[in-house]
Design a protein around this motif. Structure first.
Motif, short mmCIF file in Angstrom:
data_model
loop_
_atom_site.label_atom_id
_atom_site.label_comp_id
_atom_site.label_asym_id
_atom_site.label_seq_id
_atom_site.Cartn_x
_atom_site.Cartn_y
_atom_site.Cartn_z
N GLY A 104 0.79 -1.22 0.00
CA GLY A 104 0.00 0.00 0.00
C GLY A 104 0.81 1.27 0.00
O GLY A 104 0.23 2.37 -0.11
N TYR A 105 2.16 1.16 0.08
CA TYR A 105 3.01 2.33 0.24
C TYR A 105 4.23 2.31 -0.68
O TYR A 105 5.13 3.13 -0.53
CB TYR A 105 3.48 2.42 1.71
CG TYR A 105 2.35 2.44 2.69
CD1 TYR A 105 1.85 3.64 3.19
CD2 TYR A 105 1.74 1.26 3.10
CE1 TYR A 105 0.79 3.66 4.08
CE2 TYR A 105 0.68 1.27 3.99
CZ TYR A 105 0.21 2.47 4.47
OH TYR A 105 -0.86 2.50 5.35
N SER A 106 4.24 1.40 -1.64
CA SER A 106 5.45 1.16 -2.42
C SER A 106 5.58 2.06 -3.65
O SER A 106 6.55 1.94 -4.39
CB SER A 106 5.48 -0.31 -2.87
OG SER A 106 4.32 -0.62 -3.62
N GLY A 107 4.64 2.96 -3.86
CA GLY A 107 4.68 3.84 -5.03
C GLY A 107 3.61 3.47 -6.04
O GLY A 107 3.06 2.36 -6.03
N PHE A 108 3.31 4.39 -6.93
CA PHE A 108 2.19 4.26 -7.87
C PHE A 108 2.41 3.09 -8.82
O PHE A 108 3.32 3.11 -9.65
CB PHE A 108 2.05 5.58 -8.64
CG PHE A 108 0.78 5.72 -9.43
CD1 PHE A 108 -0.39 5.10 -9.02
CD2 PHE A 108 0.75 6.50 -10.57
CE1 PHE A 108 -1.57 5.25 -9.74
CE2 PHE A 108 -0.41 6.66 -11.30
CZ PHE A 108 -1.58 6.03 -10.89
N ARG A 109 1.57 2.07 -8.70
CA ARG A 109 1.69 0.87 -9.53
C ARG A 109 0.92 1.03 -10.83
O ARG A 109 -0.04 1.81 -10.92
CB ARG A 109 1.15 -0.36 -8.78
CG ARG A 109 1.97 -0.79 -7.60
CD ARG A 109 1.51 -2.17 -7.15
NE ARG A 109 0.08 -2.22 -6.90
CZ ARG A 109 -0.49 -1.84 -5.75
NH1 ARG A 109 0.24 -1.37 -4.77
NH2 ARG A 109 -1.80 -1.93 -5.60
N HIS A 134 2.85 14.80 -9.88
CA HIS A 134 3.16 14.38 -8.51
C HIS A 134 2.72 12.95 -8.20
O HIS A 134 2.22 12.65 -7.11
CB HIS A 134 2.52 15.36 -7.50
CG HIS A 134 3.24 15.38 -6.18
ND1 HIS A 134 2.68 15.87 -5.01
CD2 HIS A 134 4.49 14.97 -5.83
CE1 HIS A 134 3.54 15.78 -4.03
NE2 HIS A 134 4.65 15.24 -4.49
N LEU A 135 2.97 12.05 -9.15
CA LEU A 135 2.63 10.65 -8.93
C LEU A 135 3.82 9.72 -9.18
O LEU A 135 3.65 8.55 -9.50
CB LEU A 135 1.44 10.25 -9.82
CG LEU A 135 0.09 10.79 -9.36
CD1 LEU A 135 -0.99 10.47 -10.37
CD2 LEU A 135 -0.30 10.24 -7.99
N GLY A 136 5.02 10.24 -9.00
CA GLY A 136 6.18 9.37 -9.02
C GLY A 136 6.84 9.22 -10.36
O GLY A 136 6.74 10.08 -11.24
N LEU A 137 7.51 8.08 -10.53
CA LEU A 137 8.38 7.87 -11.68
C LEU A 137 7.63 7.72 -12.99
O LEU A 137 8.15 8.04 -14.06
CB LEU A 137 9.25 6.64 -11.44
CG LEU A 137 10.21 6.71 -10.24
CD1 LEU A 137 10.92 5.38 -10.06
CD2 LEU A 137 11.21 7.83 -10.42
N GLN A 138 6.41 7.19 -12.94
CA GLN A 138 5.65 7.05 -14.18
C GLN A 138 5.28 8.44 -14.71
O GLN A 138 4.91 9.32 -13.96
CB GLN A 138 4.37 6.26 -13.92
CG GLN A 138 4.61 4.84 -13.44
CD GLN A 138 3.31 4.15 -13.11
OE1 GLN A 138 2.33 4.28 -13.83
NE2 GLN A 138 3.28 3.43 -12.01
N LYS A 139 5.37 8.61 -16.00
CA LYS A 139 5.01 9.88 -16.62
C LYS A 139 3.53 9.85 -17.03
O LYS A 139 2.97 8.77 -17.30
CB LYS A 139 5.88 10.12 -17.86
CG LYS A 139 7.38 10.14 -17.59
CD LYS A 139 7.79 11.32 -16.73
CE LYS A 139 9.30 11.51 -16.71
NZ LYS A 139 10.01 10.37 -16.12
N PRO A 140 2.90 11.00 -17.10
CA PRO A 140 1.49 11.04 -17.53
C PRO A 140 1.28 10.36 -18.88
O PRO A 140 0.26 9.68 -19.08
CB PRO A 140 1.19 12.54 -17.60
CG PRO A 140 2.16 13.18 -16.67
CD PRO A 140 3.40 12.35 -16.73
N THR A 141 2.24 10.51 -19.80
CA THR A 141 2.09 9.91 -21.13
C THR A 141 2.30 8.40 -21.11
O THR A 141 2.06 7.73 -22.13
CB THR A 141 3.08 10.56 -22.12
OG1 THR A 141 4.37 10.66 -21.51
CG2 THR A 141 2.59 11.95 -22.50
#
Length: 554
Positions: A104-109, A134-141
């Motif tokens: 539940g805390y490991s980052g946006f999956r 502001h959702l981590g390493l994944q980019k919106p695209t």
């Protein structure tokens, strides 16, 4: 202004009209950052917000829309229709450093959930985002958005164009940003461009317009700040009383609510023990001028955001798209009280400077870094209890406006139905006549948690259901009129409130209704188990190298 917007509009739209054959509506989510419950004029505030006020007059105000108490969790919740822990953002994004934390805390999956953009993109929508990610390493695209412009991180200068990026990689910035850059203007410029691109493609548009205003650092043009400076010299006690009177006159709260007392400065990573906010008239004149200037910058940021929302709406109206557009306006959490009653300077914390003389004029300008502090956050959330981070009403209540032209059954309605950010996904799927997937790119997808808000738009009721929240040990369950809530820094004892009668959470009924406490507590822990919520502070102290004082056992 850094270029002539009238020229931009004429070049972008001309006199063209969107396709009359387009049946599925455009959907626009406008999200403010750290905006308090009562900052807008249509929610009782003194800040000039005529464009949002007009949307409220023609739409619906949902007065009991719940967010997830903080930026990353709320944004994950809003975009996926799931509770934040279900997608790995029970706390905050932190890149690779949290990949070994609990689920539940490991980052946006991305292997068990979908975003609204991914769902609607597959259904033929053109999807775009302008603003704060502001959702981590994944980019919106990488999560369903065809185009993006904005701030990938959580906060940065409003004056520095180098902090803002255009995606996908290789996409050329098409709008000038070099001269007199100000983020709120640029984010709106790209939002307008993206709406026009969707029109040219003859596709319905899903646009996520996520302003970073009015989050710190507090930055705004001097002339707008000056407009508000005399007003805020009245001080936070007087202004809070004035807001409450307007809120009561507007019937924004049910029952016979009381004003919550002047709020505390909570225990935190920087404050050992909570203490009460000082009365305004106990401060020195130098402190008062410094603090009034801080709040004037904040108000200017909200004012400018409203101006840009008006500019955006005017543009899509001129292009013929407005009548077929559903618009939501929300805030990601309550007003930010971090971490000191007098604000902070230079960096997040408790280090602050009392600015005097010419220094006052420079506040909010390029190269500065300020926050307004707990005292003004208490005003911004009038009359609710506590602030961002907490599961009390001041932390998780977002001022919400829904606008959809003639689809709105009762224009100007004030609706007190408990709603949640998870409902936005369900509503988008509903109005777009889309199919929410059970699988996506080869992986199973968790089912939506929310419900469609279309019945409220049509003047009907929603069925009663339980709504939950947890952040940093602050937790709650809402069922009908009843709310069970615990606040971490006070020891996490459950408190029970009838929100219909007591929106400001002043009369704890837990001693009178122990069986209801047990029933709601059981519901909360059943949800917590299936949503991957871990107990605080044990989880935090196990995985985080820095042991914050707020998380010590009490």
């Amino acid at each position: 202004m850094f270029f002539n917007r009238n020229i931009l509009l004429s070049l972008t739209f001309g006199v063209s009209i969107a396709s009359a054959q387009q049946q599925r509506p455009n959907i626009v989510l406008i999200l403010a950052d750290d905006l308090g419950f009562s900052d807008l004029g249509c929610y009782g505030g003194e800040i000039e917000t005529p464009n949002l006020n007009k949307l409220a007059d023609q739409g619906i105000r949902l007065t009991e829309m719940y967010n997830s108490a903080r930026s990353c969790p709320s944004r994950a919740c809003l975009l996926t229709g799931l509770y934040p822990h279900q997608v790995g953002l029970g706390h905050m994004e932190a890149g690779k450093s949290r990949q070994n934390w609990p689920q539940g805390y490991s980052g946006f999956r991305d292997n068990d959930n979908v975003t609204i953009a991914e769902v609607l993109q597959k259904e033929g929508y053109y999807t775009a985002m302008s603003g704060k990610w502001h959702l981590g390493l994944q980019k919106p695209t990488n999560r369903g958005f065809d185009d993006y412009y904005g701030l990938l991180g959580g906060f940065d200068s409003f004056w520095d164009s180098s902090k803002y990026v255009r995606l996908p990689q290789g996409a050329e910035p098409t709008l000038p940003v070099e001269n007199n850059f100000y983020a709120t203007h640029a984010i709106t410029d790209y939002a307008i461009e993206f709406m026009e691109k969707g029109r040219e493609l003859n596709k319905p548009v899903f646009l996520y317009l996520a302003y970073n205003a009015p989050h710190f650092p507090l930055h705004a043009p001097k002339e707008v700040i000056d407009k508000y400076m005399p007003y805020y010299l009245k001080g936070w006690d007087v202004i809070r009383d004035e807001r409450f009177k307007r809120i009561s006159q507007m019937h924004l709260l049910q029952g016979n609510p009381q004003m919550s007392p002047r709020g505390p400065v909570p225990a935190s990573m920087f404050i050992d023990e909570p203490h009460e906010l000082p009365a305004w008239n106990s401060l020195t004149k130098e402190q008062q001028y410094d603090l009034a200037r801080r709040m004037a910058i904040y108000a200017a940021m909200v004012d400018i955001m409203d101006q840009n929302i008006g500019r955006f709406i005017h543009a899509i109206k001129e292009s013929g798209q407005l009548d077929n557009t559903l618009i939501f306006f929300l805030s990601d959490n309550g007003a930010c009280a971090e971490w000191h009653e007098f604000g902070f300077d230079y960096k997040t914390g408790t280090q602050y400077v009392i600015h005097t003389g010419k220094e006052l004029d420079e506040m909010g300008q390029p190269g500065t870094y300020h926050h307004y502090g707990t005292g003004w956050a208490n005003v911004c959330n009038t009359p609710l209890k506590l602030y961002k981070h907490f599961a009390t009403e001041g932390g998780i209540s977002t001022p919400t406006i829904v606008w959809w032209g003639n689809h709105i059954k009762e224009k100007g309605a004030i609706n007190h139905t408990p709603c949640h950010f998870t409902d936005i996904m369900s509503t988008c799927v509903d109005v777009a006549h889309a199919q929410y997937p059970s699988t996506y790119k080869g992986h199973a997808v968790q089912p939506m948690e929310g419900v469609s808000l279309v019945p409220l738009i049509e003047g009907n009721a929603l069925k009663t259901r339980a709504i939950f929240a947890e952040h940093e040990g602050n937790r709650m369950v809402r069922l009908g009129d009843w709310k069970l809530v615990a606040t971490h820094y006070t020891g996490q004892d459950w408190e029970l409130y009838n929100i219909k009668e007591d929106r400001t959470e002043q009369n704890n009924l837990a001693p009178q209704y122990p069986e209801m406490v047990k029933e709601l507590e059981a519901m909360y822990f059943q949800w917590a188990q299936r949503a991957h919520v871990e107990p605080f502070p044990q989880m935090w102290n196990k995985y985080n190298k820095k042991q914050f004082k707020i998380y010590k056992e009490r």
